[in-house]
Design a protein around this motif. Sequence first.
Motif, PDB file in Angstrom:
ATOM      1  N   UNK A   1       0.700  -1.339   0.070  1.00 16.52           N
ATOM      2  CA  UNK A   1       0.124   0.099   0.056  1.00 16.52           C
ATOM      3  C   UNK A   1       0.863   1.294   0.031  1.00 16.52           C
ATOM      4  N   UNK A   2       1.976   1.205   0.539  1.00 14.07           N
ATOM      5  CA  UNK A   2       2.771   2.505   0.530  1.00 14.07           C
ATOM      6  C   UNK A   2       3.326   2.650  -0.981  1.00 14.07           C
ATOM      7  N   UNK A   3       3.531   1.654  -1.712  1.00 10.86           N
ATOM      8  CA  UNK A   3       3.808   1.978  -3.131  1.00 10.86           C
ATOM      9  C   UNK A   3       2.605   2.405  -3.991  1.00 10.86           C
ATOM     10  N   UNK A   4       1.544   1.811  -3.678  1.00 13.71           N
ATOM     11  CA  UNK A   4       0.340   2.109  -4.286  1.00 13.71           C
ATOM     12  C   UNK A   4       0.222   3.614  -4.008  1.00 13.71           C
ATOM     13  N   UNK A   5       0.260   3.954  -2.600  1.00 14.23           N
ATOM     14  CA  UNK A   5       0.134   5.513  -2.437  1.00 14.23           C
ATOM     15  C   UNK A   5       0.748   6.500  -3.361  1.00 14.23           C
ATOM     16  N   UNK A   6       2.015   6.181  -3.329  1.00 14.66           N
ATOM     17  CA  UNK A   6       2.873   6.798  -4.506  1.00 14.66           C
ATOM     18  C   UNK A   6       2.303   6.897  -5.870  1.00 14.66           C
ATOM     19  N   UNK A   7       2.030   5.848  -6.535  1.00 16.43           N
ATOM     20  CA  UNK A   7       1.801   5.482  -7.685  1.00 16.43           C
ATOM     21  C   UNK A   7       0.335   6.095  -8.099  1.00 16.43           C
ATOM     22  N   UNK A   8      -0.519   6.060  -7.120  1.00 22.29           N
ATOM     23  CA  UNK A   8      -1.908   6.663  -7.624  1.00 22.29           C
ATOM     24  C   UNK A   8      -1.909   8.196  -7.299  1.00 22.29           C
ATOM     25  N   UNK A   9      -1.285   8.446  -6.349  1.00 27.44           N
ATOM     26  CA  UNK A   9      -1.231  10.081  -6.422  1.00 27.44           C
ATOM     27  C   UNK A   9      -0.568  10.661  -7.585  1.00 27.44           C
ATOM     28  N   UNK A  10       0.451  10.152  -8.055  1.00 29.49           N
ATOM     29  CA  UNK A  10       0.990  10.656  -9.289  1.00 29.49           C
ATOM     30  C   UNK A  10       0.233  10.406 -10.669  1.00 29.49           C
ATOM     31  N   UNK A  11      -0.345   9.316 -10.613  1.00 33.19           N
ATOM     32  CA  UNK A  11      -1.346   8.914 -11.719  1.00 33.19           C
ATOM     33  C   UNK A  11      -2.592   9.663 -11.776  1.00 33.19           C
ATOM     34  N   UNK A  12      -3.210  10.060 -10.573  1.00 28.87           N
ATOM     35  CA  UNK A  12      -4.238  10.941 -10.807  1.00 28.87           C
ATOM     36  C   UNK A  12      -3.980  12.470 -11.124  1.00 28.87           C
ATOM     37  N   UNK A  13      -2.843  12.838 -10.761  1.00 31.17           N
ATOM     38  CA  UNK A  13      -2.311  14.022 -11.110  1.00 31.17           C
ATOM     39  C   UNK A  13      -1.831  14.375 -12.602  1.00 31.17           C
TER      40      UNK A  13
ATOM     41  N   UNK B   1       1.516  19.256 -26.420  1.00 31.97           N
ATOM     42  CA  UNK B   1       3.012  19.343 -26.228  1.00 31.97           C
ATOM     43  C   UNK B   1       3.336  19.556 -24.851  1.00 31.97           C
ATOM     44  N   UNK B   2       2.607  20.465 -24.181  1.00 35.67           N
ATOM     45  CA  UNK B   2       2.639  20.754 -22.463  1.00 35.67           C
ATOM     46  C   UNK B   2       2.079  19.812 -21.758  1.00 35.67           C
ATOM     47  N   UNK B   3       1.147  18.995 -22.336  1.00 35.73           N
ATOM     48  CA  UNK B   3       0.774  17.767 -21.680  1.00 35.73           C
ATOM     49  C   UNK B   3       1.826  16.683 -21.352  1.00 35.73           C
ATOM     50  N   UNK B   4       2.596  16.514 -22.522  1.00 34.38           N
ATOM     51  CA  UNK B   4       3.582  15.379 -22.404  1.00 34.38           C
ATOM     52  C   UNK B   4       4.676  16.087 -21.616  1.00 34.38           C
ATOM     53  N   UNK B   5       5.140  17.357 -21.670  1.00 37.38           N
ATOM     54  CA  UNK B   5       6.103  17.666 -20.755  1.00 37.38           C
ATOM     55  C   UNK B   5       5.419  17.405 -19.317  1.00 37.38           C
ATOM     56  N   UNK B   6       4.157  17.632 -18.918  1.00 43.89           N
ATOM     57  CA  UNK B   6       3.838  17.498 -17.698  1.00 43.89           C
ATOM     58  C   UNK B   6       3.897  16.048 -17.135  1.00 43.89           C
ATOM     59  N   UNK B   7       3.652  15.075 -18.335  1.00 41.27           N
ATOM     60  CA  UNK B   7       3.585  13.559 -18.138  1.00 41.27           C
ATOM     61  C   UNK B   7       5.216  13.124 -17.622  1.00 41.27           C
ATOM     62  N   UNK B   8       5.937  13.698 -18.421  1.00 44.49           N
ATOM     63  CA  UNK B   8       7.476  13.469 -18.222  1.00 44.49           C
ATOM     64  C   UNK B   8       7.917  13.670 -16.881  1.00 44.49           C
ATOM     65  N   UNK B   9       7.688  15.178 -16.634  1.00 38.19           N
ATOM     66  CA  UNK B   9       8.091  15.715 -15.283  1.00 38.19           C
ATOM     67  C   UNK B   9       7.418  14.705 -14.413  1.00 38.19           C
ATOM     68  N   UNK B  10       6.205  14.464 -14.188  1.00 35.56           N
ATOM     69  CA  UNK B  10       5.474  13.564 -13.146  1.00 35.56           C
ATOM     70  C   UNK B  10       6.080  12.313 -13.093  1.00 35.56           C
ATOM     71  N   UNK B  11       6.428  11.745 -14.159  1.00 38.29           N
ATOM     72  CA  UNK B  11       6.860  10.481 -14.137  1.00 38.29           C
ATOM     73  C   UNK B  11       8.136  10.357 -13.496  1.00 38.29           C
ATOM     74  N   UNK B  12       9.080  11.423 -13.831  1.00 39.69           N
ATOM     75  CA  UNK B  12      10.217  11.749 -12.842  1.00 39.69           C
ATOM     76  C   UNK B  12      10.068  11.679 -11.700  1.00 39.69           C
ATOM     77  N   UNK B  13       9.070  12.678 -11.144  1.00 36.40           N
ATOM     78  CA  UNK B  13       8.752  12.913  -9.660  1.00 36.40           C
ATOM     79  C   UNK B  13       8.331  11.472  -8.999  1.00 36.40           C
ATOM     80  N   UNK B  14       7.413  10.795  -9.730  1.00 32.23           N
ATOM     81  CA  UNK B  14       7.034   9.578  -9.488  1.00 32.23           C
ATOM     82  C   UNK B  14       8.187   8.368  -9.182  1.00 32.23           C
ATOM     83  N   UNK B  15       9.083   8.407  -9.996  1.00 29.05           N
ATOM     84  CA  UNK B  15      10.349   7.672  -9.883  1.00 29.05           C
ATOM     85  C   UNK B  15      11.037   7.941  -8.668  1.00 29.05           C
TER      86      UNK B  15
END
Length: 438
Positions: free
Chosen positions: A52-64, A78-92
Motif C-alpha cells: 500500500x505504500x507503493x500504491x499510495x505513491x503511484x496513485x497520487x502521481x497517476x491521478x495528478x 505538447x505541454x501535457x507531455x512535458x507534464x507527463x514526463x515531469x510527473x513520471x520523474x517525480x513518481x520515480x
Amino acid sequence: MTREWREVLRYAGPMVLADGIGTAVPVVLIALIGTMGDEALYVRSLFMPVVFAFIAVQISVAVTTQVAVALGAGRRFDSAMASTLWLARFGLGATAVVSGAFLLTAPLLADLLSVQPEVRDQFVRFVRWVALAQLTGVGPVVFAATLRGAERPRPAAALLLLAGGTEVAGVAALGLPGGAGWGLWSVPVAIAGAGALGTAVGFWLLFRSDLWHRGRPVGLRRETVLLRQVGLPVGSAHAVIFASNFVLTWVVSVFGVATVAGFAVAYTLQTMIIVPGMAIGSATAIVVNQFRGRGEFDRLGHVVRAGLVITGTLYALVAAACWLGRDRIAGLLAQEPAAAAEAARYLESVAPTYLILGVVLAGMSVLEQTGAGTLAVTLNTTYFVAICAVGGYLAREAGEAAPLYQAIAAVNLLGAIVVAAVLRHTRRLAHPGTKALA
C-alpha cells in the motif's frame, strides 16, 4: 435515465475497468502463492501492508497526471507531455525514496510484525527485492493515466492489462511447482519484468499516437499545484490505508500463521472490492467539475446523488455476493483450510457492510477531487484510527481476531456520516463563489 446518470456512467465504466485490473493482480497472486506452501503464503501475507505504500505513491502521481493531461488536451498536447514526463520523474524519485526506506528497515519491519524465526531471513530478503522491483512499476501507471486523460481509455486499459497479466503469468511460470519452481522468489522477478515491459509498451503507445510531441514546456507550476490539491490528498488517503493495514497486520500477527494468512486474503479481496466505489466517485467528481465549469450549478446535487445511488445499487449486489458466497470465495483464494476458514470468518462479519463502505468511498473520492481534500483526509484518518484503536484493543484483549472484524463492521456502518458531509459540500459547491478545484 437522466442526463446526470448517463454522464456518470459514461466515465465510470472505463475507470472501473482500468482500476480493477491493477487491484485484481494482488488477489490472483495470493491465490497462486497459496499453492506454494504455507510459509510462502505467510511471508507474502505479512508483506501486503507494504504494498500500500507503493500504491499510495503511484496513485497520487497517476491521478495528478490524468488531470494535467486532461487540462492540456486539444492543441496543447505538447505541454501535457512535458507534464507527463515531469510527473513520471517525480513518481520515480518518490518510489525510490520509499524503496530505500524499506531496504533499510526490513529487519525492523520483521520484528514489528513478529515474523516467525524460521522465515525471518526469508521475509527480510523478500521485502528488499520486491521494494527494488517496484521501481519499474511507475512507468505503466503514469503512461496509462496519460492515455486516460487524453480520452483514450481503451489503450490505457490494455496497457494495465498487459502489465498485470505479465506479472501473473510470470509468477505462474516461474513460481509454481509445474514451472521453474522458484516459489516465492518469482514475485519480485515478475513485478520487475511486468513493469519494464509495461514501460516500454507505454512509450510505444504514446509515440505512435499524436500525444508524443514534447514541444516547448509551458511551465510546470500547474503540475505543482495539482500535486498539492489532488495528488497529495489522494496519496494521503492511501498512505493512511498503508498505515492502518500495517497496524492491523501487527494486531493479528500474534494469532498464528493461519490467522495472518486468512486476514491478508480477506483484506486483499476487500481492496479489490472497494475499487469500483472509488472509480464511480472519481467519475462523479469529473462530471461535477464539468458542470461547474459550464456554470450549471443547479445540477451538482443531482450529479452527486446519481453517483451515490449508482454506487449503492452496485454494492448491494457485491455485499450479498460476498456474504452468501464467503466460504467458496475464501476457499478459492486460500487453499489452506485454516486460512480459508479465517478469511470466511472475516467476510461473515464485514461483507454485509460493503454496501455502506462502497458509498462512503465514492463520497470520499468526490471530496478529494472537488476541493475538499483536507476534509477527506481527516475523515479517512478518523475512520482508520477508530478501527485500529478499538478493534486492535478488543482483539488483543480477547486473544482472537473476531472482535477486530466486528469493530471493522461497526465503523463501516458509522461511516454513513461521510454521505452527509458530501451532500453538505455539494450544496456549498452550488454557489459560484465557493473556493474549490474546478
